[in-house]
Write a protein that holds these residues in place. Structure first.
Motif, PDB file in Angstrom:
ATOM      1  N   THR A  37       0.830  -1.201   0.000  1.00  0.00           N
ATOM      2  CA  THR A  37       0.000   0.000   0.000  1.00  0.00           C
ATOM      3  C   THR A  37       0.870   1.259   0.000  1.00  0.00           C
ATOM      4  OG1 THR A  37      -0.084   0.171   2.409  1.00  0.00           O
ATOM      5  CG2 THR A  37      -1.721  -1.250   1.338  1.00  0.00           C
ATOM      6  N   SER A  38       0.211   2.395  -0.254  1.00  0.00           N
ATOM      7  CA  SER A  38       0.920   3.677  -0.259  1.00  0.00           C
ATOM      8  C   SER A  38       1.499   3.995   1.107  1.00  0.00           C
ATOM      9  CB  SER A  38      -0.030   4.803  -0.683  1.00  0.00           C
ATOM     10  OG  SER A  38      -0.484   4.607  -1.995  1.00  0.00           O
ATOM     11  N   SER A  39       0.756   3.715   2.158  1.00  0.00           N
ATOM     12  CA  SER A  39       1.232   4.003   3.515  1.00  0.00           C
ATOM     13  C   SER A  39       2.448   3.139   3.864  1.00  0.00           C
ATOM     14  CB  SER A  39       0.108   3.774   4.528  1.00  0.00           C
ATOM     15  OG  SER A  39      -0.361   2.440   4.471  1.00  0.00           O
ATOM     16  N   GLU A  40       2.430   1.896   3.419  1.00  0.00           N
ATOM     17  CA  GLU A  40       3.581   1.021   3.672  1.00  0.00           C
ATOM     18  C   GLU A  40       4.811   1.494   2.903  1.00  0.00           C
ATOM     19  OE1 GLU A  40       1.364  -3.271   4.556  1.00  0.00           O
ATOM     20  OE2 GLU A  40       2.085  -2.805   2.540  1.00  0.00           O
ATOM     21  N   LEU A  42       5.425   4.647   2.025  1.00  0.00           N
ATOM     22  CA  LEU A  42       5.897   5.849   2.711  1.00  0.00           C
ATOM     23  C   LEU A  42       6.657   5.489   3.980  1.00  0.00           C
ATOM     24  CD1 LEU A  42       2.865   8.283   2.306  1.00  0.00           C
ATOM     25  CD2 LEU A  42       5.146   8.543   1.323  1.00  0.00           C
ATOM     26  N   ALA A  43       6.161   4.507   4.706  1.00  0.00           N
ATOM     27  CA  ALA A  43       6.829   4.066   5.935  1.00  0.00           C
ATOM     28  C   ALA A  43       8.210   3.494   5.615  1.00  0.00           C
ATOM     29  CB  ALA A  43       5.972   3.027   6.648  1.00  0.00           C
ATOM     30  N   ARG A  46      10.586   6.379   4.716  1.00  0.00           N
ATOM     31  CA  ARG A  46      11.007   7.101   5.925  1.00  0.00           C
ATOM     32  C   ARG A  46      12.044   6.306   6.706  1.00  0.00           C
ATOM     33  NH1 ARG A  46       5.417   8.661   6.332  1.00  0.00           N
ATOM     34  NH2 ARG A  46       5.049   6.851   7.674  1.00  0.00           N
TER      35      ARG A  46
END
Length: 205
Positions: A37-40, A42-43, A46
């Protein structure tokens, strides 16, 4: 006077180019099966901040070393065995920068950060020594230098290289207790070399 260092400079440029290219090998994209996913994503990006920091520092360090190498050989017109071996020492260390960069990327954000930073700052202590050695050998035989170079210009270049040495030693020494500060000193030195590289051109005076 005909310049005799073209082959040394050409070979050195090739080594610098390879060394700076090797740094990108430590930048890794995540596997599709792990990040979905997009959140994964981004994580993951980071979490890789130490890798980006190490890559950026080392890239510009090698680039500025190349700039200084280019400018110092604008003043060296002839070669001898000492110059060739001192230059080889520089190239050996430059080609090894990718390894402490990898250590910094992997361990700067953990409990082993002091050792990772110590290895990283330590190699730049040696690189500074190698540049001082090259210029020491060249400047102690004025026949090896550009015709018309003045004694004041030689001294100015000599002092420029000597100034960084104690600062690199300080960064190396405190890296075992204060790795973040030691790395910050290395970043300041990077700016110093970028600015002071222009002083090598004063040899035209």
């Amino acid at each position: 006077m005909e310049k005799e260092t073209a082959r040394i400079e050409g070979f050195s440029d090739g080594v610098f180019a390879i060394a700076i290219t090797l740094l990108v090998l430590d930048l890794h994209a995540p596997e599709i099966g792990i990040v979905k996913t997009s959140s994964e994503l981004l994580a993951f990006l980071r979490s890789e901040w130490t890798t980006y920091l190490a890559f950026t520092l080392s890239f510009f360090s090698i680039f500025i070393m190349w700039v200084n190498h280019h400018k110092i050989f604008k003043q060296i017109y002839s070669r001898n065995t000492g110059i060739m071996f001192a230059n080889g020492f520089i190239l050996f260390l430059v080609s090894a920068v990718s390894y402490p960069t990898a250590l910094l990327a992997r361990f700067f954000d953990g409990e082993a950060s002091n050792i990772a930073v110590a290895v990283y700052t330590g190699i730049f202590v040696l690189i500074n020594i190698s540049y001082n050695l090259l210029w020491f050998i060249a400047s102690h035989n004025k026949k090896l230098l550009r015709p018309g170079i003045t004694d004041s210009a030689i001294k100015k270049i000599t002092n420029n290289y000597l100034y960084g040495f104690p600062t690199y030693l300080i960064a190396f020494g405190i890296s075992f207790q204060f790795p973040a500060i030691a790395l910050a000193i290395n970043m300041i030195l990077l700016i110093f070399w970028a600015v002071s590289s222009g002083k090598i051109k004063v040899a035209q005076e």
